[in-house]
Design a protein around this motif. Structure first.
Motif, PDB file in Angstrom:
ATOM      1  N   ASP A 114       0.868  -1.177   0.000  1.00 14.19           N
ATOM      2  CA  ASP A 114       0.000   0.000   0.000  1.00 14.19           C
ATOM      3  C   ASP A 114       0.904   1.225   0.000  1.00 14.19           C
ATOM      4  OD1 ASP A 114      -1.522   2.286   1.063  1.00 14.19           O
ATOM      5  OD2 ASP A 114      -3.120   0.834   1.388  1.00 14.19           O
ATOM      6  N   VAL A 115       0.802   2.046  -1.045  1.00 12.70           N
ATOM      7  CA  VAL A 115       1.706   3.181  -1.205  1.00 12.70           C
ATOM      8  C   VAL A 115       1.575   4.173  -0.049  1.00 12.70           C
ATOM      9  CG1 VAL A 115       2.299   5.137  -2.684  1.00 12.70           C
ATOM     10  CG2 VAL A 115       1.735   2.933  -3.713  1.00 12.70           C
ATOM     11  N   SER A 116       0.376   4.336   0.491  1.00 15.01           N
ATOM     12  CA  SER A 116       0.152   5.318   1.559  1.00 15.01           C
ATOM     13  C   SER A 116       0.746   4.878   2.887  1.00 15.01           C
ATOM     14  CB  SER A 116      -1.351   5.580   1.736  1.00 15.01           C
ATOM     15  OG  SER A 116      -1.914   6.092   0.555  1.00 15.01           O
ATOM     16  N   THR A 117       0.552   3.621   3.235  1.00  8.27           N
ATOM     17  CA  THR A 117       0.977   3.126   4.546  1.00  8.27           C
ATOM     18  C   THR A 117       2.309   2.400   4.511  1.00  8.27           C
ATOM     19  OG1 THR A 117      -0.189   1.013   4.283  1.00  8.27           O
ATOM     20  CG2 THR A 117      -1.441   2.882   5.198  1.00  8.27           C
ATOM     21  N   ARG A 118       2.802   2.064   3.301  1.00 11.46           N
ATOM     22  CA  ARG A 118       4.026   1.277   3.119  1.00 11.46           C
ATOM     23  C   ARG A 118       3.918  -0.108   3.768  1.00 11.46           C
ATOM     24  NH1 ARG A 118       4.858   4.579  -0.346  1.00 11.46           N
ATOM     25  NH2 ARG A 118       6.838   5.623  -0.784  1.00 11.46           N
ATOM     26  N   SER A 119       2.712  -0.594   3.930  1.00  8.22           N
ATOM     27  CA  SER A 119       2.500  -1.917   4.508  1.00  8.22           C
ATOM     28  C   SER A 119       2.179  -2.915   3.409  1.00  8.22           C
ATOM     29  CB  SER A 119       1.367  -1.888   5.535  1.00  8.22           C
ATOM     30  OG  SER A 119       0.161  -1.459   4.938  1.00  8.22           O
ATOM     31  N   MET A 120       2.592  -4.180   3.617  1.00  9.52           N
ATOM     32  CA  MET A 120       2.323  -5.227   2.638  1.00  9.52           C
ATOM     33  C   MET A 120       0.863  -5.665   2.718  1.00  9.52           C
ATOM     34  SD  MET A 120       5.741  -7.622   2.450  1.00  9.52           S
ATOM     35  CE  MET A 120       5.751  -8.091   4.173  1.00  9.52           C
ATOM     36  N   ILE A 121       0.280  -5.903   1.540  1.00  6.47           N
ATOM     37  CA  ILE A 121      -1.104  -6.340   1.417  1.00  6.47           C
ATOM     38  C   ILE A 121      -1.104  -7.828   1.077  1.00  6.47           C
ATOM     39  CG2 ILE A 121      -3.289  -5.977   0.200  1.00  6.47           C
ATOM     40  CD1 ILE A 121      -2.310  -3.550   1.798  1.00  6.47           C
ATOM     41  N   PRO A 122      -1.901  -8.652   1.784  1.00  2.55           N
ATOM     42  CA  PRO A 122      -1.988 -10.066   1.390  1.00  2.55           C
ATOM     43  C   PRO A 122      -2.308 -10.185  -0.096  1.00  2.55           C
ATOM     44  CG  PRO A 122      -3.079  -9.731   3.488  1.00  2.55           C
ATOM     45  CD  PRO A 122      -2.714  -8.361   2.976  1.00  2.55           C
ATOM     46  N   ILE A 123      -1.546 -11.019  -0.793  1.00  2.00           N
ATOM     47  CA  ILE A 123      -1.688 -11.133  -2.236  1.00  2.00           C
ATOM     48  C   ILE A 123      -3.113 -11.503  -2.634  1.00  2.00           C
ATOM     49  CG2 ILE A 123      -0.889 -12.336  -4.302  1.00  2.00           C
ATOM     50  CD1 ILE A 123       1.227 -10.514  -3.153  1.00  2.00           C
ATOM     51  N   ALA A 124      -3.736 -12.434  -1.899  1.00  2.00           N
ATOM     52  CA  ALA A 124      -5.105 -12.857  -2.232  1.00  2.00           C
ATOM     53  C   ALA A 124      -6.079 -11.691  -2.144  1.00  2.00           C
ATOM     54  CB  ALA A 124      -5.542 -13.995  -1.317  1.00  2.00           C
ATOM     55  N   ASN A 125      -5.851 -10.762  -1.206  1.00  2.00           N
ATOM     56  CA  ASN A 125      -6.732  -9.600  -1.074  1.00  2.00           C
ATOM     57  C   ASN A 125      -6.556  -8.637  -2.239  1.00  2.00           C
ATOM     58  OD1 ASN A 125      -7.362 -10.760   1.345  1.00  2.00           O
ATOM     59  ND2 ASN A 125      -6.533  -9.124   2.630  1.00  2.00           N
ATOM     60  N   ALA A 126      -5.320  -8.548  -2.749  1.00  2.00           N
ATOM     61  CA  ALA A 126      -5.025  -7.580  -3.803  1.00  2.00           C
ATOM     62  C   ALA A 126      -5.387  -8.105  -5.189  1.00  2.00           C
ATOM     63  CB  ALA A 126      -3.545  -7.203  -3.766  1.00  2.00           C
ATOM     64  N   ILE A 127      -5.064  -9.377  -5.466  1.00  2.00           N
ATOM     65  CA  ILE A 127      -5.279  -9.897  -6.819  1.00  2.00           C
ATOM     66  C   ILE A 127      -5.868 -11.302  -6.806  1.00  2.00           C
ATOM     67  CG2 ILE A 127      -3.429  -8.504  -7.823  1.00  2.00           C
ATOM     68  CD1 ILE A 127      -1.700 -11.053  -7.839  1.00  2.00           C
ATOM     69  N   GLY A 128      -6.320 -11.769  -5.663  1.00  2.00           N
ATOM     70  CA  GLY A 128      -6.866 -13.121  -5.573  1.00  2.00           C
ATOM     71  C   GLY A 128      -8.004 -13.344  -6.556  1.00  2.00           C
ATOM     72  N   GLY A 129      -8.068 -14.549  -7.094  1.00  2.00           N
ATOM     73  CA  GLY A 129      -9.119 -14.884  -8.046  1.00  2.00           C
ATOM     74  C   GLY A 129      -8.726 -14.665  -9.481  1.00  2.00           C
ATOM     75  N   ILE A 130      -7.564 -14.043  -9.708  1.00  2.00           N
ATOM     76  CA  ILE A 130      -7.079 -13.849 -11.077  1.00  2.00           C
ATOM     77  C   ILE A 130      -6.400 -15.139 -11.529  1.00  2.00           C
ATOM     78  CG2 ILE A 130      -5.491 -12.543 -12.533  1.00  2.00           C
ATOM     79  CD1 ILE A 130      -5.962 -10.146 -10.727  1.00  2.00           C
ATOM     80  N   SER A 131      -6.878 -15.701 -12.626  1.00  2.00           N
ATOM     81  CA  SER A 131      -6.417 -17.020 -13.055  1.00  2.00           C
ATOM     82  C   SER A 131      -4.939 -17.049 -13.397  1.00  2.00           C
ATOM     83  CB  SER A 131      -7.217 -17.495 -14.275  1.00  2.00           C
ATOM     84  OG  SER A 131      -7.065 -16.587 -15.358  1.00  2.00           O
ATOM     85  N   GLY A 132      -4.377 -15.908 -13.782  1.00  2.00           N
ATOM     86  CA  GLY A 132      -2.966 -15.863 -14.147  1.00  2.00           C
ATOM     87  C   GLY A 132      -2.026 -15.907 -12.965  1.00  2.00           C
ATOM     88  N   MET A 133      -2.556 -15.868 -11.751  1.00  2.00           N
ATOM     89  CA  MET A 133      -1.726 -15.914 -10.551  1.00  2.00           C
ATOM     90  C   MET A 133      -2.321 -16.924  -9.573  1.00  2.00           C
ATOM     91  SD  MET A 133       0.953 -14.857  -8.839  1.00  2.00           S
ATOM     92  CE  MET A 133       1.508 -13.279  -9.448  1.00  2.00           C
ATOM     93  N   PRO A 134      -2.032 -18.213  -9.731  1.00  2.00           N
ATOM     94  CA  PRO A 134      -2.552 -19.251  -8.838  1.00  2.00           C
ATOM     95  C   PRO A 134      -1.731 -19.315  -7.556  1.00  2.00           C
ATOM     96  CG  PRO A 134      -1.122 -20.240 -10.459  1.00  2.00           C
ATOM     97  CD  PRO A 134      -1.188 -18.767 -10.799  1.00  2.00           C
ATOM     98  N   PRO A 135      -2.205 -20.012  -6.525  1.00  2.00           N
ATOM     99  CA  PRO A 135      -1.367 -20.259  -5.341  1.00  2.00           C
ATOM    100  C   PRO A 135      -0.090 -20.991  -5.753  1.00  2.00           C
ATOM    101  CG  PRO A 135      -3.647 -20.800  -4.877  1.00  2.00           C
ATOM    102  CD  PRO A 135      -3.571 -20.531  -6.350  1.00  2.00           C
ATOM    103  N   LEU A 136       0.988 -20.753  -5.014  1.00  2.00           N
ATOM    104  CA  LEU A 136       2.293 -21.315  -5.342  1.00  2.00           C
ATOM    105  C   LEU A 136       2.312 -22.828  -5.198  1.00  2.00           C
ATOM    106  CD1 LEU A 136       5.355 -20.899  -5.950  1.00  2.00           C
ATOM    107  CD2 LEU A 136       5.684 -20.754  -3.466  1.00  2.00           C
ATOM    108  N   THR A 137       2.839 -23.487  -6.211  1.00  2.00           N
ATOM    109  CA  THR A 137       3.126 -24.915  -6.147  1.00  2.00           C
ATOM    110  C   THR A 137       4.613 -25.091  -6.416  1.00  2.00           C
ATOM    111  OG1 THR A 137       0.919 -25.488  -6.969  1.00  2.00           O
ATOM    112  CG2 THR A 137       2.616 -27.181  -7.092  1.00  2.00           C
ATOM    113  N   LYS A 138       5.342 -25.667  -5.451  1.00  2.00           N
ATOM    114  CA  LYS A 138       6.785 -25.806  -5.600  1.00  2.00           C
ATOM    115  C   LYS A 138       7.142 -26.953  -6.543  1.00  2.00           C
ATOM    116  CE  LYS A 138       7.994 -23.778  -1.138  1.00  2.00           C
ATOM    117  NZ  LYS A 138       8.747 -23.957   0.128  1.00  2.00           N
TER     118      LYS A 138
END
Length: 247
Positions: A114-138
């Protein structure tokens, strides 16, 4: 190995090579950033998607391994693949090919801030549900991030000031500048005779316009260097550990 990647042909120009015709490290980081940005835009989680939310991508780590460092004016193929995300981080891989042979692999870790607070945003909250970014599989052949050895004895150092030209679209220094500053204290002869074999980088804090930085270096051994960038308050902005091989 990348399984479902996006590939671009790139041509290394004279302006992107050093005196010994090796690709400048900052040019390589710029190629990686550009292809990552293009691929993220195509998949729906790039700058144009997150900027209206007042979010920005922030690079956290790189691990790079070179079987052959790119030299001379040549055409290469650069491939990238978003590997997925966990709670706070997203992951992206790269491969660099010459004549259809992989000469380098890179792994990277990113956060959305978050540019205003400089705090990290959970990825799922920011872009979750976008098919091009699935949960990580090692995967078994994933590159491993090494813990960077702390500097205990500063042997070389040099001071810099962040210029307007160093800034990116987010208003802080582009990540390519960090490696320029980090390597600058090394001698001309050392840089001219050696090229990167492996490198781990950690980006800890942004560098702002007109901020004064100090680049510090310690030789862990003859072919391994430790790097640290600090600001005037002594805060660490960037750490790196690099293994070199002779040209």
């Amino acid at each position: 190995m990348i399984k479902d990647g996006y590939t671009e042909k790139i041509t290394v120009k004279y302006s992107e090579t050093e005196q010994n015709l090796a690709m400048k490290p900052y040019a390589l980081l710029n190629f990686l950033q550009d292809i990552a940005s293009k691929n993220a835009e195509d998949k729906g989680f790039g700058y144009s998607t997150i900027y209206p939310k007042n979010y920005a991508w922030f690079l956290i780590k790189y691990r790079m391994e070179f079987d052959e460092y790119p030299f001379d004016i040549q055409e290469l193929e650069l491939t990238t693949e978003p590997r997925g995300y966990n709670k706070l981080f997203a992951f992206r891989d790269f491969e660099l090919k010459k004549n259809n042979k992989i000469i380098a692999r890179m792994a990277s870790q990113w956060a959305i801030v978050d540019v205003s607070t400089r705090s990290m945003i959970p990825i799922a909250n920011a872009i979750g549900g976008i098919s091009g970014m699935p949960p990580l599989t090692k995967r078994e052949d994933d590159l491993k991030y090494n813990k960077i050895t702390p500097i205990t004895d500063v042997q070389l150092e040099k001071e810099f000031e962040v210029r307007y030209n160093d800034l990116d679209v987010n208003g802080h220094a582009n990540n390519g500048n960090y490696i320029v500053w980090a390597f600058e204290p090394l001698s001309f002869d050392f840089k001219n005779k050696n090229q990167i074999k492996t490198i781990d980088m950690m980006f800890k804090k942004e560098a702002k316009f007109e901020e004064k930085l100090t680049s510090q270096v310690q030789f862990k051994d003859d072919k391994t260097t430790l790097h640290r960038l600090i600001n005037q308050s002594g805060e660490e902005l960037f750490l790196a550990e690099c293994m070199w091989r002779e040209n």
